[in-house]
Design a protein around this motif. Structure first.
Motif, short mmCIF file in Angstrom:
data_model
loop_
_atom_site.label_atom_id
_atom_site.label_comp_id
_atom_site.label_asym_id
_atom_site.label_seq_id
_atom_site.Cartn_x
_atom_site.Cartn_y
_atom_site.Cartn_z
N SER A 1 -4.77 3.90 -0.13
CA SER A 1 -5.16 3.64 1.28
C SER A 1 -5.32 5.06 1.92
O SER A 1 -5.00 6.03 1.27
CB SER A 1 -3.90 2.89 1.90
OG SER A 1 -2.75 3.44 1.91
N ASN B 1 0.97 -1.16 -0.15
CA ASN B 1 -0.15 0.05 0.08
C ASN B 1 0.84 1.19 0.14
O ASN B 1 1.96 1.20 0.39
CB ASN B 1 -1.13 -0.04 1.11
CG ASN B 1 -2.16 -0.76 1.26
OD1 ASN B 1 -3.27 -0.17 0.94
ND2 ASN B 1 -1.94 -1.90 0.97
N GLY C 1 -4.31 -1.23 -1.62
CA GLY C 1 -3.10 -1.40 -2.40
C GLY C 1 -2.81 -1.69 -3.75
O GLY C 1 -3.44 -1.56 -4.56
#
Length: 332
Positions: free
Chosen positions: A332, A6, A180
């Protein structure tokens, strides 16, 4: 549990010295080339670029971007396990610029390596980082950097210096259990390897007095790249990336392309089926920042609210060689 890379934070660095098209036009008018800057400006959308101090190198651009990305992630340099730096304007032929950055920021626990596929370096580096995160539980924090100082390697009297602006962008990558990183796609064609580059100073032609006199230790455009390389290549990569990951163009929230020509991005957006409003651009205000342009554009889009948590972002880079690389991330 899955280890999915991520993007935890991003940052960019832009040096202070602004060089406008008007300043370049004065230079090239004095050199007997009064129309060249206006033509480049019209065909690219670039209005200015920024230069670092004369005593700086590419690693000096990378350092503030890296430190700011770590600060935003709540991480210290000592927390970094790996630094991957993409550039085609390195401090040295060898050693790697990434190891210079590692020392300068005090990332004493990090390994490092460089990625050298020009403006495709950042999506390539993100893809590599994502694979390392997925398969190495001992690697927790990866710092990915794109940095560019090509104007220092250009002939001041060569009109192509119009394009080159200095800058750097960085991202901190860590593992989570959800995307991610989604996927990547790459392509290349070495037929164009001698079209644009720095052709002396390596093993094929070591630097010599003659190569310096001939300008072969400076970056040079030798043969024009067909526009189809990007006009066709970018949508091809985009569509392949989506198809291989069961996504549609409608699901994509932002596409960050190599930032060199506004008309190329407009055409690519159309051919990808993505509204131009979803293709953030920075070349108008920062110039062409090469290996750094994608992370710089991504960070700018985040700061402007164009990219938000949960958004699907595709990054497509295209560099001399030629190399092209694309990757997709759920932010994220």
């Amino acid at each position: 549990m899955p280890r999915i890379a991520n993007i935890i934070s991003t940052a960019h660095y832009l040096p202070a010295h602004k060089i406008t098209n008007a300043e370049l036009n004065e230079r090239f008018t004095a050199l007997g080339k009064p129309d060249v800057i206006g033509k480049f400006a019209e065909s690219t959308g670039i209005t200015q670029r920024f230069y670092a101090p004369d005593d700086w190198s590419t690693s000096d651009l990378a350092v503030p971007a890296a430190l700011e990305a770590l600060k935003r992630a709540g991480r210290r340099p000592a927390d970094v396990d790996l630094i991957i730096l993409g550039t085609d304007s390195p401090d040295y032929i060898t050693p790697a610029t990434s190891v210079v950055v590692q020392h300068k920021i005090g990332a004493k626990n990090a390994g490092t390596f460089d990625v050298g596929c020009a403006c495709a370096s950042f999506p390539t580096a993100l893809t590599i980082a994502s694979g390392i995160i997925a398969t190495n539980p001992g690697i927790r924090t990866i710092l990915v950097i794109g940095a560019y100082m090509m104007h220092r390697l250009a002939d001041p009297g060569d009109p192509t210096i119009f394009f080159y602006g200095d800058g750097a962008g960085a991202a901190v990558i860590e593992a989570k259990e959800k995307p991610g990183f989604i996927g990547s796609a790459m392509q290349a064609d070495g037929e164009y390897a001698e079209s644009w580059g720095i052709f002396a100073g390596g093993t094929k032609e070591p630097a010599s007095e003659q190569s310096i006199r001939d300008g072969r230790t400076k970056v040079r455009l030798v043969k024009r790249y067909p526009p189809e390389i990007n006009d066709v290549g970018w949508p091809k990569l985009f569509n392949r990336l989506l198809a291989e990951n069961n996504l549609t163009a409608e699901e994509v929230d932002q596409v960050i392309f190599t930032q060199v020509r506004k008309p190329t991005i407009e055409l690519a957006a159309k051919n990808c089926g993505v509204p131009i409003e979803k293709c953030h651009m920075i070349m108008d205000k920062w110039g062409y920042t090469g290996s750094a342009c994608i992370p710089m554009a991504l960070d700018d889009a985040i700061s402007l609210g164009k990219v938000k948590s949960g958004d699907l972002v595709v990054m497509i880079g295209s560099g001399v060689g030629y190399n092209q690389a694309a990757c997709a991330f759920r932010m994220s």
